[in-house]
Design a protein around this motif. Structure first.
Motif, PDB file in Angstrom:
ATOM      1  N   ILE A  14       0.835  -1.192  -0.106  1.00 34.12           N
ATOM      2  CA  ILE A  14       0.093   0.291  -0.108  1.00 34.12           C
ATOM      3  C   ILE A  14       0.933   1.031   0.142  1.00 34.12           C
ATOM      4  CG2 ILE A  14      -1.773   1.331   0.795  1.00 34.12           C
ATOM      5  CD1 ILE A  14      -2.543  -1.429   1.924  1.00 34.12           C
ATOM      6  N   THR A  29       2.865   1.427  -3.640  1.00 30.77           N
ATOM      7  CA  THR A  29       2.051   2.400  -4.445  1.00 30.77           C
ATOM      8  C   THR A  29       1.775   3.323  -4.206  1.00 30.77           C
ATOM      9  OG1 THR A  29       1.329  -0.466  -4.938  1.00 30.77           O
ATOM     10  CG2 THR A  29      -0.130   1.449  -5.748  1.00 30.77           C
ATOM     11  N   CYS A  30       1.389   3.952  -3.138  1.00 32.95           N
ATOM     12  CA  CYS A  30       1.017   5.633  -3.262  1.00 32.95           C
ATOM     13  C   CYS A  30       2.105   6.153  -3.687  1.00 32.95           C
ATOM     14  CB  CYS A  30       0.474   5.679  -1.840  1.00 32.95           C
ATOM     15  SG  CYS A  30      -0.807   5.399  -1.080  1.00 32.95           S
ATOM     16  N   ILE A  34       2.370   7.184  -6.897  1.00 34.32           N
ATOM     17  CA  ILE A  34       2.179   7.352  -7.816  1.00 34.32           C
ATOM     18  C   ILE A  34       2.037   8.934  -7.501  1.00 34.32           C
ATOM     19  CG2 ILE A  34      -1.064   8.091  -6.910  1.00 34.32           C
ATOM     20  CD1 ILE A  34      -1.235   5.021  -6.380  1.00 34.32           C
ATOM     21  N   LEU A  35       2.435   9.232  -6.519  1.00 33.85           N
ATOM     22  CA  LEU A  35       2.884  10.262  -5.982  1.00 33.85           C
ATOM     23  C   LEU A  35       4.139  11.112  -7.113  1.00 33.85           C
ATOM     24  CD1 LEU A  35       2.688  13.042  -4.544  1.00 33.85           C
ATOM     25  CD2 LEU A  35       4.192  12.431  -2.989  1.00 33.85           C
ATOM     26  N   SER A  57       0.294   6.770   3.691  1.00 34.75           N
ATOM     27  CA  SER A  57       0.284   5.874   2.404  1.00 34.75           C
ATOM     28  C   SER A  57      -0.080   6.636   2.284  1.00 34.75           C
ATOM     29  CB  SER A  57      -0.519   4.795   2.206  1.00 34.75           C
ATOM     30  OG  SER A  57       1.134   3.651   3.034  1.00 34.75           O
ATOM     31  N   PHE A  58      -1.375   7.172   2.820  1.00 31.67           N
ATOM     32  CA  PHE A  58      -2.394   8.222   1.721  1.00 31.67           C
ATOM     33  C   PHE A  58      -2.690   9.631   2.090  1.00 31.67           C
ATOM     34  CE2 PHE A  58      -4.514   3.784   2.778  1.00 31.67           C
ATOM     35  CZ  PHE A  58      -4.920   3.798   2.010  1.00 31.67           C
ATOM     36  N   LEU A  64      -0.913  10.158  -1.079  1.00 34.73           N
ATOM     37  CA  LEU A  64      -1.911   9.877  -1.962  1.00 34.73           C
ATOM     38  C   LEU A  64      -2.982  11.424  -2.347  1.00 34.73           C
ATOM     39  CD1 LEU A  64      -3.150   7.530  -3.934  1.00 34.73           C
ATOM     40  CD2 LEU A  64      -5.229   7.511  -2.351  1.00 34.73           C
ATOM     41  N   TYR A 118      -0.550  13.722  -3.765  1.00 35.69           N
ATOM     42  CA  TYR A 118      -0.762  13.571  -5.553  1.00 35.69           C
ATOM     43  C   TYR A 118      -1.822  14.568  -5.767  1.00 35.69           C
ATOM     44  CZ  TYR A 118      -2.132  11.745  -9.552  1.00 35.69           C
ATOM     45  OH  TYR A 118      -2.680  11.314 -11.194  1.00 35.69           O
ATOM     46  N   SER A 157      -9.157  10.896   0.666  1.00 39.68           N
ATOM     47  CA  SER A 157      -8.424   9.971   0.931  1.00 39.68           C
ATOM     48  C   SER A 157      -7.064  10.654   2.919  1.00 39.68           C
ATOM     49  CB  SER A 157      -6.725  10.755  -0.066  1.00 39.68           C
ATOM     50  OG  SER A 157      -7.054  10.938  -1.364  1.00 39.68           O
ATOM     51  N   GLY A 177      -7.036   7.974   5.163  1.00 42.22           N
ATOM     52  CA  GLY A 177      -5.449   7.826   6.320  1.00 42.22           C
ATOM     53  C   GLY A 177      -5.780   7.892   7.443  1.00 42.22           C
TER      54      GLY A 177
END
Length: 386
Positions: free
Chosen positions: A102, A105-106, A109-110, A144-145, A148, A151, A164, A168
């Motif tokens: 998790i 991956t986040c 994405i950022l 993680s969020f 996100l 992003y 997001s 979190g």
């Protein structure tokens, strides 16, 4: 001495992220990018998720994963996540792999939102985030969020960014504190850099002048604050958590560690300012400002565990502006000319080159020790009883 798997796997992890970022950072179309990105993300998830016993909370979260449907988990999002992991039939190791999956991956994405400027961000995302994510387990999942949310903030989609953050916060409420600070800096300082002469002075004062226990004075005023919930317990027991006696010597650095880390931080402050003056980018400026604020704040509260949790999420974001620094052509040119001895050694060329040198040396020393001299760096397969 570290176990042999630890040495090999972390050398592979660090070198592969550097190689991948350098060669695949700007692959088009998106489908091809994410297909290729699955390799470093899965490698990170396996290596970091397979660790065993790291940090004071590892066994506690192992227990929570193993009792996902019976443990009285207060944070709804974290409870649902652990129950989902249990439904998948994964054991606690699988749970830690999912946590790592998790997070990275986040992070990807950022990072990919910075497109052509992201080349070196991938190389530093692991060293920047690994200490916090692997030790502050639930907070790492919550952060993680936050990545996100950043992003979506870069995309100017504030609704998704807030959504997001709420996810979190449902995993770890502390996620909201660095988020508020970052969003505040974004609103006020997304186009204005913190002046390096001021911030560098404040950093030096915080690192070498202020007493490490001076922050304990906040305990005298903490009773005026009302946060409610779990955090009110910290406020109500402020003398224990924030008083001078709460300073934890396990966080104290040796003179050598203080000097090398400070030289890295000061180099980051200076080079970040220079690169963003040369090539302004609002998506980097507010994160640079946030990291600089976090570095100064971290030095002030360095010996206080609870307060460090508020500063460290800001500091770990340094992989974004540092990667941007290294992608700035003018910085690269100055460094190459210095190494080759081309032209005169101007003050700027010396400072830029010295700054890059200190950044590289710090990472080599810190992570070299982590890789080769880390007897606690074991994996679940290194133990006889799981």
């Amino acid at each position: 001495m570290s176990v042999i798997e630890h040495i090999y796997l972390y050398i592979l992890l660090f070198s592969f992220f550097f190689y991948w970022g350098k060669n695949f950072y700007n692959v088009k179309p998106k489908e091809s990018f994410w297909l290729l990105a699955s390799a470093p993300i899965l490698l990170y998830s396996f290596v970091v998720g397979s660790r065993y016993g790291w940090g004071p909370d590892y066994m506690f979260y192992k227990f929570r994963l193993e009792h996902a449907f019976t443990f009285p988990e207060e944070q709804l999002g974290f409870r649902w996540l652990n129950q989902f992991i249990d439904i998948l039939g994964l054991n606690y190791v699988g749970g830690y792999v999912v946590y790592s999956l998790i997070f990275m991956t986040c992070a990807f994405i950022l990072i990919c939102s910075y497109s052509k400027d992201s080349k070196y961000m991938y190389a530093f995302v692991v060293p920047a985030t690994l200490p916090m994510v692997s030790n502050g387990i639930r907070q790492g999942v919550g952060l993680s969020f936050l990545l996100l949310a950043l992003y979506f903030l870069n995309k100017k989609n504030r609704i998704y960014a807030i959504g997001s953050l709420l996810v979190g916060a449902s995993i770890h409420t502390v996620t909201l504190i660095p988020a508020v600070l970052i969003f505040g800096i974004y609103l006020v300082f997304s186009k204005k850099l913190f002046d390096w002469r001021i911030t560098l002075t404040l950093y030096v004062i915080a690192s070498f002048v202020l007493s490490p226990t001076s922050i304990g004075i906040i305990a005298n005023y903490a009773h005026y604050i009302s946060l409610g919930g779990k955090f009110q317990l910290y406020i109500d027991n402020a003398d224990y958590w924030f008083g001078a006696d709460a300073a934890d010597e396990i966080y104290a650095q040796s003179a050598f560690a203080l000097i090398t880390s400070s030289l890295f931080h000061m180099s980051f402050i200076y080079l970040g300012y220079i690169s963003l003056k040369i090539k302004p980018n609002f998506k980097v400026i507010y994160l640079y400002n946030s990291v600089v604020f976090g570095l100064i704040f971290l030095r002030i509260v360095f010996l206080f565990e609870i307060l460090r949790r508020f500063a460290e999420p800001l500091v770990l974001l340094y992989f974004i502006p540092l990667g941007y620094i290294l992608s700035t052509k003018e910085i690269q040119i100055e460094f190459k000319r210095f190494l080759k001895g081309n032209g005169t050694y101007t003050l700027n060329r010396i400072l830029v080159s010295a700054g890059l040198f200190f950044i590289i040396i710090y990472h080599l020393l810190f992570w070299g020790r982590f890789i080769f001299i880390n007897p606690e760096g074991i994996f679940y397969w290194n133990i006889t009883v799981v």
